[in-house]
Design a protein around this motif. Sequence first.
Motif, PDB file in Angstrom:
ATOM      1  N   GLY A   1       0.176   1.033  -9.415  1.00  8.95           N
ATOM      2  CA  GLY A   1       1.078   1.016 -11.032  1.00  8.95           C
ATOM      3  C   GLY A   1       2.656   0.486 -10.444  1.00  8.95           C
ATOM      4  O   GLY A   1       3.503  -0.636 -11.502  1.00  8.95           O
ATOM      5  N   ALA A   2       2.926   0.345  -9.291  1.00 11.46           N
ATOM      6  CA  ALA A   2       4.582   0.047  -9.305  1.00 11.46           C
ATOM      7  C   ALA A   2       4.419  -1.138  -8.594  1.00 11.46           C
ATOM      8  O   ALA A   2       5.784  -2.050  -9.613  1.00 11.46           O
ATOM      9  CB  ALA A   2       4.986   1.131  -8.081  1.00 11.46           C
ATOM     10  N   ASN A   3       4.093  -1.677  -7.929  1.00 14.24           N
ATOM     11  CA  ASN A   3       3.947  -3.015  -7.084  1.00 14.24           C
ATOM     12  C   ASN A   3       3.125  -4.150  -9.117  1.00 14.24           C
ATOM     13  O   ASN A   3       1.825  -3.528  -8.874  1.00 14.24           O
ATOM     14  CB  ASN A   3       2.981  -3.667  -6.229  1.00 14.24           C
ATOM     15  N   MET A   4       3.796  -4.731  -9.425  1.00 16.11           N
ATOM     16  CA  MET A   4       3.441  -5.298 -10.901  1.00 16.11           C
ATOM     17  C   MET A   4       3.301  -7.285 -10.552  1.00 16.11           C
ATOM     18  O   MET A   4       2.663  -8.082 -12.020  1.00 16.11           O
ATOM     19  CB  MET A   4       4.856  -5.118 -12.073  1.00 16.11           C
ATOM     20  N   GLY A   5       3.492  -6.991  -9.484  1.00 18.39           N
ATOM     21  CA  GLY A   5       3.434  -8.620  -9.365  1.00 18.39           C
ATOM     22  C   GLY A   5       4.155  -9.636  -9.945  1.00 18.39           C
ATOM     23  O   GLY A   5       4.182 -10.679 -10.117  1.00 18.39           O
TER      24      GLY A   5
ATOM     25  N   ALA B   1       0.950  -1.204  -0.378  1.00 21.63           N
ATOM     26  CA  ALA B   1       0.002  -0.044   0.294  1.00 21.63           C
ATOM     27  C   ALA B   1       0.754   1.236  -0.113  1.00 21.63           C
ATOM     28  O   ALA B   1       0.331   2.520  -0.215  1.00 21.63           O
ATOM     29  CB  ALA B   1      -1.014  -0.172   0.902  1.00 21.63           C
ATOM     30  N   ALA B   2       2.346   1.422   0.213  1.00 16.22           N
ATOM     31  CA  ALA B   2       2.860   2.458   1.116  1.00 16.22           C
ATOM     32  C   ALA B   2       3.656   2.777  -0.877  1.00 16.22           C
ATOM     33  O   ALA B   2       4.147   4.121  -1.124  1.00 16.22           O
ATOM     34  CB  ALA B   2       4.351   1.873   1.181  1.00 16.22           C
ATOM     35  N   VAL B   3       3.562   1.764  -2.120  1.00 22.08           N
ATOM     36  CA  VAL B   3       3.848   1.920  -3.185  1.00 22.08           C
ATOM     37  C   VAL B   3       2.870   3.088  -3.832  1.00 22.08           C
ATOM     38  O   VAL B   3       1.983   3.119  -3.349  1.00 22.08           O
ATOM     39  CB  VAL B   3       4.565   1.366  -3.635  1.00 22.08           C
ATOM     40  N   PRO B   4       2.595   4.024  -5.383  1.00 26.02           N
ATOM     41  CA  PRO B   4       2.339   4.379  -5.966  1.00 26.02           C
ATOM     42  C   PRO B   4       1.595   3.359  -6.668  1.00 26.02           C
ATOM     43  O   PRO B   4       2.073   2.315  -7.392  1.00 26.02           O
ATOM     44  CB  PRO B   4       3.131   5.367  -7.430  1.00 26.02           C
TER      45      PRO B   4
ATOM     46  N   ARG C   1       9.935   5.937 -13.759  1.00 24.67           N
ATOM     47  CA  ARG C   1       9.822   7.212 -13.467  1.00 24.67           C
ATOM     48  C   ARG C   1       8.362   8.556 -13.412  1.00 24.67           C
ATOM     49  O   ARG C   1       8.110   8.873 -12.863  1.00 24.67           O
ATOM     50  CB  ARG C   1      10.678   7.791 -14.903  1.00 24.67           C
ATOM     51  N   ASP C   2       7.289   8.045 -13.580  1.00 25.06           N
ATOM     52  CA  ASP C   2       6.140   8.462 -13.885  1.00 25.06           C
ATOM     53  C   ASP C   2       6.060   7.786 -12.429  1.00 25.06           C
ATOM     54  O   ASP C   2       5.619   8.738 -11.881  1.00 25.06           O
ATOM     55  CB  ASP C   2       5.395   7.825 -14.602  1.00 25.06           C
ATOM     56  N   ASN C   3       6.038   6.823 -12.258  1.00 25.22           N
ATOM     57  CA  ASN C   3       5.384   6.449 -10.595  1.00 25.22           C
ATOM     58  C   ASN C   3       6.300   6.948  -9.625  1.00 25.22           C
ATOM     59  O   ASN C   3       6.141   7.564  -8.628  1.00 25.22           O
ATOM     60  CB  ASN C   3       6.004   5.207 -10.095  1.00 25.22           C
ATOM     61  N   ALA C   4       7.984   7.321  -9.870  1.00 30.14           N
ATOM     62  CA  ALA C   4       8.981   8.191  -9.226  1.00 30.14           C
ATOM     63  C   ALA C   4       8.118   9.839  -8.792  1.00 30.14           C
ATOM     64  O   ALA C   4       7.981  10.082  -7.955  1.00 30.14           O
ATOM     65  CB  ALA C   4      10.378   8.295  -9.128  1.00 30.14           C
ATOM     66  N   ARG C   5       7.598   9.864  -9.588  1.00 27.10           N
ATOM     67  CA  ARG C   5       7.217  11.341  -9.922  1.00 27.10           C
ATOM     68  C   ARG C   5       6.231  11.399  -9.329  1.00 27.10           C
ATOM     69  O   ARG C   5       5.569  12.282  -8.864  1.00 27.10           O
ATOM     70  CB  ARG C   5       6.920  11.948 -11.659  1.00 27.10           C
ATOM     71  N   LYS C   6       5.390  10.613  -9.287  1.00 29.20           N
ATOM     72  CA  LYS C   6       3.868  10.700  -8.953  1.00 29.20           C
ATOM     73  C   LYS C   6       4.131  10.003  -7.098  1.00 29.20           C
ATOM     74  O   LYS C   6       3.468  11.177  -6.689  1.00 29.20           O
ATOM     75  CB  LYS C   6       2.741   9.125  -8.874  1.00 29.20           C
ATOM     76  N   GLY C   7       5.040   9.642  -6.856  1.00 32.83           N
ATOM     77  CA  GLY C   7       5.620   8.741  -5.441  1.00 32.83           C
ATOM     78  C   GLY C   7       6.134  10.305  -4.398  1.00 32.83           C
ATOM     79  O   GLY C   7       6.350  10.239  -3.547  1.00 32.83           O
ATOM     80  N   GLY C   8       6.485  10.888  -5.729  1.00 31.40           N
ATOM     81  CA  GLY C   8       7.757  12.412  -5.436  1.00 31.40           C
ATOM     82  C   GLY C   8       8.900  12.161  -4.782  1.00 31.40           C
ATOM     83  O   GLY C   8       9.209  12.476  -3.872  1.00 31.40           O
ATOM     84  N   TYR C   9       9.331  10.693  -4.805  1.00 27.18           N
ATOM     85  CA  TYR C   9      10.661  10.437  -4.546  1.00 27.18           C
ATOM     86  C   TYR C   9      11.689  10.787  -5.305  1.00 27.18           C
ATOM     87  O   TYR C   9      12.382  10.652  -6.339  1.00 27.18           O
ATOM     88  CB  TYR C   9      10.927   8.297  -5.000  1.00 27.18           C
TER      89      TYR C   9
ATOM     90  N   CYS D   1      12.631  -0.239  -5.157  1.00 27.25           N
ATOM     91  CA  CYS D   1      13.378   1.208  -5.238  1.00 27.25           C
ATOM     92  C   CYS D   1      12.145   1.748  -3.659  1.00 27.25           C
ATOM     93  O   CYS D   1      13.400   2.824  -3.472  1.00 27.25           O
ATOM     94  CB  CYS D   1      13.268   1.617  -6.827  1.00 27.25           C
ATOM     95  N   PHE D   2      11.280   2.065  -4.741  1.00 32.96           N
ATOM     96  CA  PHE D   2      10.485   2.277  -3.551  1.00 32.96           C
ATOM     97  C   PHE D   2      10.274   2.413  -2.111  1.00 32.96           C
ATOM     98  O   PHE D   2      10.499   2.738  -1.280  1.00 32.96           O
ATOM     99  CB  PHE D   2       9.223   3.191  -4.059  1.00 32.96           C
TER     100      PHE D   2
END
Length: 262
Positions: free
Chosen positions: A60-64, A55-58, A120-128, A93-94
């Motif tokens: 789409g980051a967890n793709m299983g 639940a802690a990541v943006p 990179r889009d996920n990093a932007r969304k999550g502010g990493y 990474c997150f």
Amino acid sequence: MSDQVKDALRAEVRARYGGIAVAGGSCCGASQCAPQPLGNPLASASVGYAAEEMAAVPDGANMGLGCGNPQAIAELQAGETVLDLGSGGGFDCFLAARQVGAAGRVIGVDMTPEMLAKARDNARKGGYANVEFRLGEIEHLPVADSSVDVIISNCVINLSPDKAQVFAETCRVLRPGGRLAISDVVAVAPLPPELGAITEAYTCCAAGAAPVAEIEAMLKQAGFSAVSVEIKEDSRAFIKDWMADSGIENYIRSAVIIAEKS
């Protein structure tokens, strides 16, 4: 294995995972996989991720797409620099970024442009701010010598047709005393020829699995010590779903691979 065969395998892997990044789905071909194999974010729970981590990541980051939880075994410390081999959508990474904190740094490397764009889009969304993603092959890492404290990877090195080169590269970029904390699959019995000949068996993290003794030898040859490969017998339960009714769980297991740079 010839360079031509190696390049063909890399192309198959790149195409498969590029498609997953764009359209979702499994790492395996639809004809070979169970209805909900990898590629389902809930699959991460079965390989060792807690609900809080998922639940802690943006979105789409967890793709299983993993076979374990490498950052959970890495004993990451604040301020460390972490490298993730085959970083995919950025999930590990997150999670690692939370552990190393603002003073730390996380680098993800992936050879698939589509995955890189997604991460990179996920990093932007999550502010990493302490995470970056680089395009490259794990056999030729775009990382400076002796610049990383810890290397993690989740079910990716088995996909490389040149694992000895991967381990040589990991040793190169680690600082002295740096460590590996890897979740991957290993071979516990020879794959039947009829199963090994299926292209999906390679992209599905099966046909490329190496025996434990070979992995240990490659790591030591690369310059690692304190090498440990711990087979997870309970991984049979989720591996059997990777290629439905194939019996793949009789030939491979998930393992925790740990080593230190001498």
